[in-house]
Design a protein around this motif. Structure first.
Motif, PDB file in Angstrom:
ATOM      1  N   THR A 554      48.981  42.517  32.226  1.00 57.81           N
ATOM      2  CA  THR A 554      49.481  41.544  31.257  1.00 57.81           C
ATOM      3  C   THR A 554      50.785  42.032  30.649  1.00 57.81           C
ATOM      4  O   THR A 554      51.012  43.230  30.501  1.00 57.81           O
ATOM      5  CB  THR A 554      48.445  41.311  30.136  1.00 57.81           C
ATOM      6  N   GLY A 579      50.474  32.686  30.601  1.00 54.02           N
ATOM      7  CA  GLY A 579      49.683  32.558  31.808  1.00 54.02           C
ATOM      8  C   GLY A 579      50.497  32.479  33.087  1.00 54.02           C
ATOM      9  O   GLY A 579      49.944  32.536  34.185  1.00 54.02           O
ATOM     10  N   LYS A 580      51.818  32.338  32.966  1.00 51.02           N
ATOM     11  CA  LYS A 580      52.654  32.269  34.148  1.00 51.02           C
ATOM     12  C   LYS A 580      52.769  33.652  34.800  1.00 51.02           C
ATOM     13  O   LYS A 580      52.683  34.689  34.138  1.00 51.02           O
ATOM     14  CB  LYS A 580      54.053  31.746  33.790  1.00 51.02           C
ATOM     15  N   ARG A 581      52.984  33.642  36.104  1.00 57.97           N
ATOM     16  CA  ARG A 581      53.028  34.876  36.873  1.00 57.97           C
ATOM     17  C   ARG A 581      54.305  35.661  36.550  1.00 57.97           C
ATOM     18  O   ARG A 581      55.398  35.103  36.515  1.00 57.97           O
ATOM     19  CB  ARG A 581      52.993  34.568  38.368  1.00 57.97           C
ATOM     20  N   SER A 591      51.632  39.850  37.819  1.00 59.89           N
ATOM     21  CA  SER A 591      50.687  39.742  36.721  1.00 59.89           C
ATOM     22  C   SER A 591      51.065  38.531  35.871  1.00 59.89           C
ATOM     23  O   SER A 591      51.845  37.685  36.303  1.00 59.89           O
ATOM     24  CB  SER A 591      50.694  41.032  35.914  1.00 59.89           C
ATOM     25  N   THR A 592      50.573  38.476  34.635  1.00 63.12           N
ATOM     26  CA  THR A 592      50.794  37.277  33.825  1.00 63.12           C
ATOM     27  C   THR A 592      51.379  37.622  32.465  1.00 63.12           C
ATOM     28  O   THR A 592      51.193  38.723  31.936  1.00 63.12           O
ATOM     29  CB  THR A 592      49.476  36.510  33.612  1.00 63.12           C
TER      30      THR A 592
END
Length: 799
Positions: A554, A579-581, A591-592
């Motif tokens: 994260t 939440g986007k990559r 990851s996000t």
């Protein structure tokens, strides 16, 4: 004849005690200021001049997509040095260095901390002329696991024992044993490279490092052949990068060469400059020199003003000398000689002032300034020569003015000097300079206060920074857990980099609604409690979770990076970024983003806020631990923290610093500039007022009878004070009108160097004007009131 001239000169000085004292004090103070500034400037210009070879530092300009602006850095890539040497005959040699944190070493049972360490190539002593006391310059760093110690630390570790061939061990490491192959003289203070030990680079390098094009983690110095066209060589660097770097990565870099003599003083726009002791902006040395010169000119103007104002006192002397055959050139020589004599007397006082103040100046500037005038013949000749030039400059106009008197008019009593336009112009020059410096000081102080007090977006108060290394780093979790049980500790976190420094940059990848985008961003590895300890606000999403599943998967980004990503994906919103990559090349997969933090100034206010991502990677460890303590019981808190440290890391010394001290050090150069300009401005005002006091005294003396007549005719004290003060105040007002636009231009230009700055407000101009008028009034009023209150009978008795 000379004896006669000296006798007359001393009699004239003694006869006019007040005016002589004003001239001597003004000249002495200004000369002392000039000498101190000269010592500072000479010291600054002496940096790295002890090396004889044609050495340049290799720097980069990084211009990754997503950066606020291209960034100059003092770092370079591991393969660059040897590859450049092989491909370009203009490059004779190279050496690479990398700074390390302090290291605890052992010799038997004795432990010694080496505070400043450099890893260096074996060619280090082939480029640099640091004095090697023992060992062969070409071989001392040739083998792995070898070390060259400074004389001071060789003595600290080995005492009177010969260190050559002996071994020291890195405490906490069973593998790193270092053989002492050389002893060098302590590094001079005027070297931008400062170190107590040099470790051989081959101890930590591997053959595959030569393939690491893109990793910037060291400093490269190149020795160029004499007569090399540097600009021509730099034009070859783009093709060099294109040849060796993969794909189009070469487009994100430029290389440039910086002469060794300019590294210390011309690197303020270069970031990641970790190996640059006492880095200072060269333009400030010029500013200090200019202001000191202005102060000196003001003192010389005083001499001119007072000498010409009191010309009637020596008119008869000139008339008699001319009537008995004295030539104008002889009279000019006499008056110039008196001026030089007065300057020599002032020099004696100036030397005493410098000797008294220099220790304090050295402490304040953190420079080892030395005024060895009695043992340094060159310095003595420079000071004496400068004093003679000041005497000639100060006395040239008075000598020409006094020697031009016509003897017939003087002896008949028909000579009238009246008001002098030139003298008024000199007063205006003085106060224009003084008002200009008052305004400049006001803005410098306000800008510094703004930088120190501006909310950086995080809380740096009551935060202790504790460095971690290979021994203490693995015990970070235990240390944190135990420290949080202390009643003195509010919170604990860890990070790989410190606030107030340039954070490392990396390429990151972002996937919104379309294909993956690649940009550049600063990054820092942090503990999950980082935002909590520093009280950094989240404007979207959540904080890190201290769970294994959240580890390194994260990211929290700052507003600047969020805005950049939204530019790439205009259809997204701030909330929809969550939440986007997102991630960077070293991760197994993208990851996000879990949060967006409010922008905070992780660097100094000289720089705009760059894009930044924070992530939690426990396996990579932290280089320092931040501890926020409760209340104001600092000593008890530090004692408690030290006790826990000693229990968990018993053989590792406990060292710490306060984060706000780090930021104070960050702005130390700005503080020094502000205070030095303020001191010089005060001196300018003081010397200007001395001259104004002298002129006011002379004016009151010259109008002695006029004042008596006016009082008999019924003039009030206030009216006479206004009469005597009016002319001077008008000159001060003219000075304010001239100084204000000049100061506005200078201040606006200076403030432009700051990314975050105050506005150029007229309040400071008004305050400076009022202060100048009040100071002038206070200076004049004593003589004016004294003259206005005198008994008119005394002035009229002789009529």
């Amino acid at each position: 004849m000379l004896k006669n001239y000296l006798k007359i000169a001393f009699r004239n000085i003694w006869k006019n005690k007040v005016f002589s004292a004003i001239n001597i004090i003004g000249l002495a103070v200004s000369m002392a200021a000039c000498i101190v500034i000269m010592l500072f400037v000479v010291y600054e210009k002496s940096f790295d001049r002890q090396h004889s070879k044609n050495i340049y530092r290799l720097d980069e300009v990084q211009k990754f997509e997503g950066m606020v602006a291209p960034q100059k850095v003092a770092l370079s890539m591991f393969p660059m040095g040897p590859t450049l040497k092989n491909e370009y005959p203009e490059i004779r040699n190279y050496t690479r260095v990398n700074a390390s944190t302090d290291m605890l070493v052992m010799r038997g049972q004795k432990k010694v901390e080496l505070p400043r360490i450099l890893w260096a190539d074996s060619s280090f002593f082939s480029l640099f002329d640091f004095r090697l006391l023992e060992g062969e310059r070409e071989n001392v760093l040739k083998e792995p696991n070898t070390v060259v110690l400074s004389r001071e630390y060789a003595t600290n570790i080995f005492g009177n024992e010969d260190p050559i061939g002996k071994t020291i061990n890195h405490y906490g490491s069973d593998t790193l044993a270092l053989k002492v192959t050389g002893i060098m003289e302590n590094v001079p203070a005027n070297s931008h490279l400062q170190f107590d030990a040099l470790f051989s680079f081959s101890s930590i390098t591997r053959p595959d490092f030569m393939d690491n094009w893109g990793g910037n983690w060291l400093v490269t110095y190149l020795e160029l052949a004499p007569g090399t066209n540097v600009a021509s060589l730099e034009r070859k660097f783009p093709s060099f990068l294109q040849k060796h770097m993969k794909g189009d990565n070469w487009k994100f870099y430029e290389l440039f060469l910086q002469p060794l003599a300019e590294v210390h003083a011309k690197s303020t726009d270069i970031t990641h400059d970790y190996i640059n002791f006492q880095k200072f902006d060269q333009k400030y040395t010029y500013i200090f020199s200019l202001i000191a010169l202005i102060v000196l000119v003001i003192a010389c103007v005083n001499f001119m003003n007072l000498s010409t104002a009191r010309s009637t006192g020596r008119a008869k002397e000139v008339g008699i000398r001319k009537s008995i055959g004295a030539q104008r050139l002889q009279l000019s020589g006499q008056f110039l000689g008196e001026s030089i004599l007065l300057c020599m007397i002032s020099l004696v006082l100036a030397v005493l002032i410098v000797k008294l103040l220099l220790p304090s100046v050295s402490d304040f500037s953190q420079r080892k300034l030395d005024f060895s005038i009695f043992t340094n013949l060159r310095l003595l000749l420079i000071v004496l020569g400068g004093t003679v030039l000041i005497g000639i400059f100060s006395g040239l106009y008075p000598a020409a003015f006094l020697s031009a008197f016509e003897p017939i008019k003087v002896l008949k009593g028909t000579l009238r000097t009246g008001k002098s336009t030139f003298r008024s112009a000199l007063v205006i020059t003085q106060f224009t300079s003084a008002v200009f410096l008052i305004i400049a000081t006001g803005f410098a102080v306000r800008q510094l206060r703004f930088m120190v007090t501006k909310d950086p977006g995080f809380d740096k108060e009551q935060v202790i920074i504790i460095p971690l290394d290979s021994k203490s780093g693995p015990k970070y979790a235990s240390l944190k857990q135990e420290l949080l049980t202390s009643p003195f500790v509010e919170s604990v976190t860890g990070s790989q980099q410190r606030l107030g420094n340039n954070f490392h940059q990396t390429g990151v990848r972002f996937q919104g609604t379309g294909p993956v985008k690649e940009i550049a961003s600063s990054q820092v590895i942090v503990d999950p409690d980082y935002l909590k300890l520093y009280k950094i606000k989240l404007i979207a999403g959540r904080n890190f979770e201290d769970t294994p599943g959240d580890n390194a998967k994260t990211y929290i980004i700052n507003e600047a990076l969020a805005k950049k990503l939204l530019q790439e994906e205009p259809t997204l919103t701030l909330q929809s970024l969550i939440g986007k990559r997102f991630g960077f090349g070293g991760m197994d997969s993208l990851s996000t983003i879990v949060g967006v933090a409010e922008d905070f100034n992780f660097n100094s206010l000289h720089h705009k806020i760059e894009t930044l991502c924070l992530f939690n990677q426990k396996d990579w460890g932290y280089s320092e631990m931040s501890v926020r303590i409760k209340g104001t019981q600092n000593e008890q808190a530090i004692s408690a923290i030290k006790a826990q440290w000693t229990r968990i890391v018993p053989d590792q010394p406990f060292t710490y610093s306060f984060l706000d001290e780090h930021f104070a050090e960050l702005y130390r150069a700005d503080t020094q500039v502000s205070e030095i300009v303020g001191i010089l401005a005060g001196l300018a005002v003081f010397i200007s007022c001395l001259g104004l006091f002298g002129l006011a005294s002379y004016s009151a003396e010259r109008r002695f009878k006029e004042i008596g007549v006016r009082k008999v005719m019924g003039a009030s004290v206030a009216g006479i004070v206004a009469l005597l003060s009016g002319d001077f105040i008008r000159l001060v007002i003219v000075s304010i009108l001239i100084a204000s636009p000049l100061a506005w231009w200078a201040v606006s230009t200076w403030l432009h160097d700051f990314a975050y700055r105050i506005d150029v407000e007229w309040g400071i101009f008004l305050s400076a004007a009022v202060l100048a008028v009040l100071v002038a009034l206070a200076t004049i009023s004593f003589q004016s009131i004294k003259a206005a209150l005198m008994n008119p009978v005394k002035s009229l008795r002789s009529e």
